[in-house]
Design a protein around this motif. Structure first.
Motif, PDB file in Angstrom:
ATOM      1  N   LYS A 144       0.841  -1.207   0.000  1.00 13.83           N
ATOM      2  CA  LYS A 144       0.000   0.000   0.000  1.00 13.83           C
ATOM      3  C   LYS A 144       0.871   1.250   0.000  1.00 13.83           C
ATOM      4  CE  LYS A 144      -3.904   2.402   1.101  1.00 13.83           C
ATOM      5  NZ  LYS A 144      -3.718   3.591   0.302  1.00 13.83           N
ATOM      6  N   GLU A 145       1.911   1.249   0.801  1.00 13.40           N
ATOM      7  CA  GLU A 145       2.827   2.395   0.872  1.00 13.40           C
ATOM      8  C   GLU A 145       3.476   2.652  -0.487  1.00 13.40           C
ATOM      9  OE1 GLU A 145       6.955   3.562   3.165  1.00 13.40           O
ATOM     10  OE2 GLU A 145       5.570   2.197   4.159  1.00 13.40           O
TER      11      GLU A 145
ATOM     12  N   GLU B 115       2.304   1.706  -3.468  1.00 15.70           N
ATOM     13  CA  GLU B 115       1.255   2.171  -4.388  1.00 15.70           C
ATOM     14  C   GLU B 115       0.954   3.651  -4.174  1.00 15.70           C
ATOM     15  OE1 GLU B 115      -1.924  -0.550  -3.552  1.00 15.70           O
ATOM     16  OE2 GLU B 115      -1.122  -2.078  -4.911  1.00 15.70           O
ATOM     17  N   ASP B 116       0.900   4.085  -2.922  1.00 14.97           N
ATOM     18  CA  ASP B 116       0.654   5.494  -2.613  1.00 14.97           C
ATOM     19  C   ASP B 116       1.784   6.385  -3.138  1.00 14.97           C
ATOM     20  OD1 ASP B 116      -1.711   4.761  -1.380  1.00 14.97           O
ATOM     21  OD2 ASP B 116      -0.946   5.015   0.669  1.00 14.97           O
TER      22      ASP B 116
ATOM     23  N   VAL C 165       3.804   5.728  -5.673  1.00 16.08           N
ATOM     24  CA  VAL C 165       3.734   5.743  -7.147  1.00 16.08           C
ATOM     25  C   VAL C 165       2.610   6.675  -7.591  1.00 16.08           C
ATOM     26  CG1 VAL C 165       3.190   4.359  -9.187  1.00 16.08           C
ATOM     27  CG2 VAL C 165       4.784   3.483  -7.484  1.00 16.08           C
ATOM     28  N   GLU C 166       1.476   6.588  -6.930  1.00 19.02           N
ATOM     29  CA  GLU C 166       0.347   7.457  -7.261  1.00 19.02           C
ATOM     30  C   GLU C 166       0.728   8.926  -7.071  1.00 19.02           C
ATOM     31  OE1 GLU C 166      -3.935   8.251  -5.297  1.00 19.02           O
ATOM     32  OE2 GLU C 166      -3.551   6.154  -5.857  1.00 19.02           O
ATOM     33  N   GLU C 167       1.413   9.226  -5.996  1.00 18.15           N
ATOM     34  CA  GLU C 167       1.844  10.602  -5.720  1.00 18.15           C
ATOM     35  C   GLU C 167       2.842  11.073  -6.779  1.00 18.15           C
ATOM     36  OE1 GLU C 167       4.522  12.625  -2.309  1.00 18.15           O
ATOM     37  OE2 GLU C 167       2.861  11.392  -1.595  1.00 18.15           O
TER      38      GLU C 167
ATOM     39  N   PHE D 102       3.039  10.211  -9.911  1.00 18.13           N
ATOM     40  CA  PHE D 102       2.440  10.423 -11.215  1.00 18.13           C
ATOM     41  C   PHE D 102       1.208  11.304 -11.198  1.00 18.13           C
ATOM     42  CE2 PHE D 102       4.964   6.551 -11.888  1.00 18.13           C
ATOM     43  CZ  PHE D 102       5.690   6.970 -12.975  1.00 18.13           C
ATOM     44  N   GLU D 103       1.000  12.041 -10.103  1.00 17.82           N
ATOM     45  CA  GLU D 103      -0.124  12.980 -10.060  1.00 17.82           C
ATOM     46  C   GLU D 103       0.119  14.116 -11.038  1.00 17.82           C
ATOM     47  OE1 GLU D 103      -0.542  14.420  -6.079  1.00 17.82           O
ATOM     48  OE2 GLU D 103      -1.832  12.755  -5.483  1.00 17.82           O
ATOM     49  N   ASP D 104      -0.973  14.624 -11.606  1.00 17.32           N
ATOM     50  CA  ASP D 104      -0.840  15.773 -12.515  1.00 17.32           C
ATOM     51  C   ASP D 104      -0.792  17.060 -11.752  1.00 17.32           C
ATOM     52  OD1 ASP D 104      -0.791  14.280 -14.792  1.00 17.32           O
ATOM     53  OD2 ASP D 104      -2.972  14.316 -15.067  1.00 17.32           O
TER      54      ASP D 104
END
Length: 71
Positions: A59-60, A62-63, A65-67, A69-71
């Motif tokens: 989860k950490e 994934e978070d 990676v999401e952060e 690639f945020e626009d």
């Protein structure tokens, strides 16, 4: 008790990271369902998958990676 993270599998060995250093452990010594990224607990000749820690680290990551690639 020792905790390690499965880095990868190479032939009949699993490469396990313990405190920043890697060691080769025979796959036959690990639970059959162990996979890359799993946290393992080595204690008294037994090896178990720490499912809670594995899920938490996943989860950490994934978070992060999401952060990233945020626009």
């Amino acid at each position: 008790m020792r905790k390690g993270i499965v880095d990868r599998f190479e032939g009949k060995y699993a490469v396990i990271e313990f405190d920043g250093k890697t060691e080769d452990v025979q796959k036959s010594e690990l639970p059959a369902e162990a996979k890359s990224g799993d946290t393992l607990i080595f204690e008294d000749g037994n090896v178990i998958i720490d499912k809670e820690d594995t899920a938490s680290r996943k989860k950490e990551i994934e978070d992060l990676v999401e952060e990233l690639f945020e626009d």
